[in-house]
Design a protein around this motif. Structure first.
Motif, PDB file in Angstrom:
ATOM      1  N   ASP A  48       0.821  -1.208   0.000  1.00  0.00           N
ATOM      2  CA  ASP A  48       0.000   0.000   0.000  1.00  0.00           C
ATOM      3  C   ASP A  48       0.856   1.259   0.000  1.00  0.00           C
ATOM      4  OD1 ASP A  48       0.750  -0.727   2.664  1.00  0.00           O
ATOM      5  OD2 ASP A  48      -0.693   0.709   3.450  1.00  0.00           O
ATOM      6  N   ILE A  49       2.032   1.196   0.628  1.00  0.00           N
ATOM      7  CA  ILE A  49       2.949   2.342   0.611  1.00  0.00           C
ATOM      8  C   ILE A  49       3.566   2.493  -0.772  1.00  0.00           C
ATOM      9  CG2 ILE A  49       5.137   3.231   1.517  1.00  0.00           C
ATOM     10  CD1 ILE A  49       4.411   2.025   4.214  1.00  0.00           C
ATOM     11  N   LEU A  50       3.986   1.380  -1.357  1.00  0.00           N
ATOM     12  CA  LEU A  50       4.602   1.428  -2.684  1.00  0.00           C
ATOM     13  C   LEU A  50       3.636   1.952  -3.738  1.00  0.00           C
ATOM     14  CD1 LEU A  50       6.550  -1.961  -2.650  1.00  0.00           C
ATOM     15  CD2 LEU A  50       7.513   0.330  -2.452  1.00  0.00           C
ATOM     16  N   MET A  51       2.351   1.729  -3.526  1.00  0.00           N
ATOM     17  CA  MET A  51       1.340   2.185  -4.491  1.00  0.00           C
ATOM     18  C   MET A  51       0.949   3.643  -4.277  1.00  0.00           C
ATOM     19  SD  MET A  51      -1.132  -1.188  -4.595  1.00  0.00           S
ATOM     20  CE  MET A  51      -2.322  -0.373  -5.663  1.00  0.00           C
ATOM     21  N   ASP A  52       1.383   4.224  -3.172  1.00  0.00           N
ATOM     22  CA  ASP A  52       1.059   5.622  -2.895  1.00  0.00           C
ATOM     23  C   ASP A  52       1.939   6.524  -3.756  1.00  0.00           C
ATOM     24  OD1 ASP A  52       0.772   8.245  -1.665  1.00  0.00           O
ATOM     25  OD2 ASP A  52      -0.064   7.218   0.084  1.00  0.00           O
TER      26      ASP A  52
END
Length: 250
Positions: A48-52
């Motif tokens: 979810d962080i990488l997709m932010d």
């Protein structure tokens, strides 16, 4: 926009917590630039962080050190404002919102602040609250700052043009202390928010953890910014007294 600069070096244990404290800010117009340098193992971030899209990671094989990593991040930043956060510290959700209001609305003697910083709660290396809080003055000018560095780097917000003008030096010194002194020598004041908006990790292995080493580095700061040996020694006495009050009597 606020660009948050986060140096990272072997920080896999704490990086996720620090990153989430940035992404969960109530002030949403941000970007996060992580500058990982010389890590033995590149820290893994959650999907979810990488997709932010607000998150950007710069990876350097060599150890740049925290000072140069911050400088790299500032140069890459696209925001009008810069905030610094070390990868083992974290923020309360309202930290940036409160700071940007002070930066854009607060005036003292007809001047806006050159930078805004906050108080800090102390956590141990496992992230547990110690019950200790280090507060700050509402207005800090250079004369007061020479007595004690109450401005913690992970709590600072300033304009990018200021950060570019006063990059972090490297060496056997408290590089952030040099920057704050140079900024205030250039004029103006720092505005403090006396609330625990920063959760600061106190580690004995940090540059400031060893008291004798830290004292030497503080003396080197005074000399670096052009203060004479005699005046530097005088400041060291005051600095030591304030340090005792801050770390042991607060």
């Amino acid at each position: 926009m606020i660009s948050v600069i986060m140096p990272s070096h072997n920080s896999e244990k704490t990086l996720d917590r620090a990153v989430r404290s940035v992404l969960n800010q109530t002030y949403k117009d941000i970007e996060l630039i992580i500058v990982d340098n010389g890590s033995v193992k590149l820290p893994r971030l959650s999907d979810d962080i990488l997709m932010d899209t607000r998150v950007k990671m710069l990876v350097y094989a060599e150890v740049l050190g925290a000072a140069e990593a911050r400088n790299v991040g500032v140069r890459e930043a696209g925001g009008e404002y810069i905030a610094f956060l070390d990868s083992d510290d974290y923020w309360t959700p309202d930290k940036l919102e409160k700071q940007i209001k002070v930066m854009e609305r607060f005036v003292n003697q007809g001047e806006a602040p050159r930078l805004v910083f906050t108080g800090r709660s102390i956590i141990d290396s496992d992230g547990r609250e110690t019950g200790r809080y280090i507060g700050c003055n509402k207005i800090v000018r250079r004369e007061l700052l020479l007595r004690s560095n109450q401005i913690n780097c992970s709590s600072v917000l300033l304009r990018r043009e200021t950060a570019l003008k006063f990059p972090f030096p490297d060496g056997n010194i408290h590089e952030d202390y040099v920057v704050w002194l140079e900024v205030l020598e250039d004029g103006g004041y720092a505005a403090g928010i006396n609330r625990p908006l920063l959760k600061y990790t106190k580690s004995g292995s940090s540059k400031s953890g060893n008291k004798i080493r830290s004292a030497i580095m503080t003396y080197n700061v005074y000399r670096y910014v052009g203060i004479s040996r005699l005046e530097s020694l005088k400041h060291m006495i005051t600095y030591t007294i304030y340090g005792i009050k801050k770390h042991y009597l607060s």
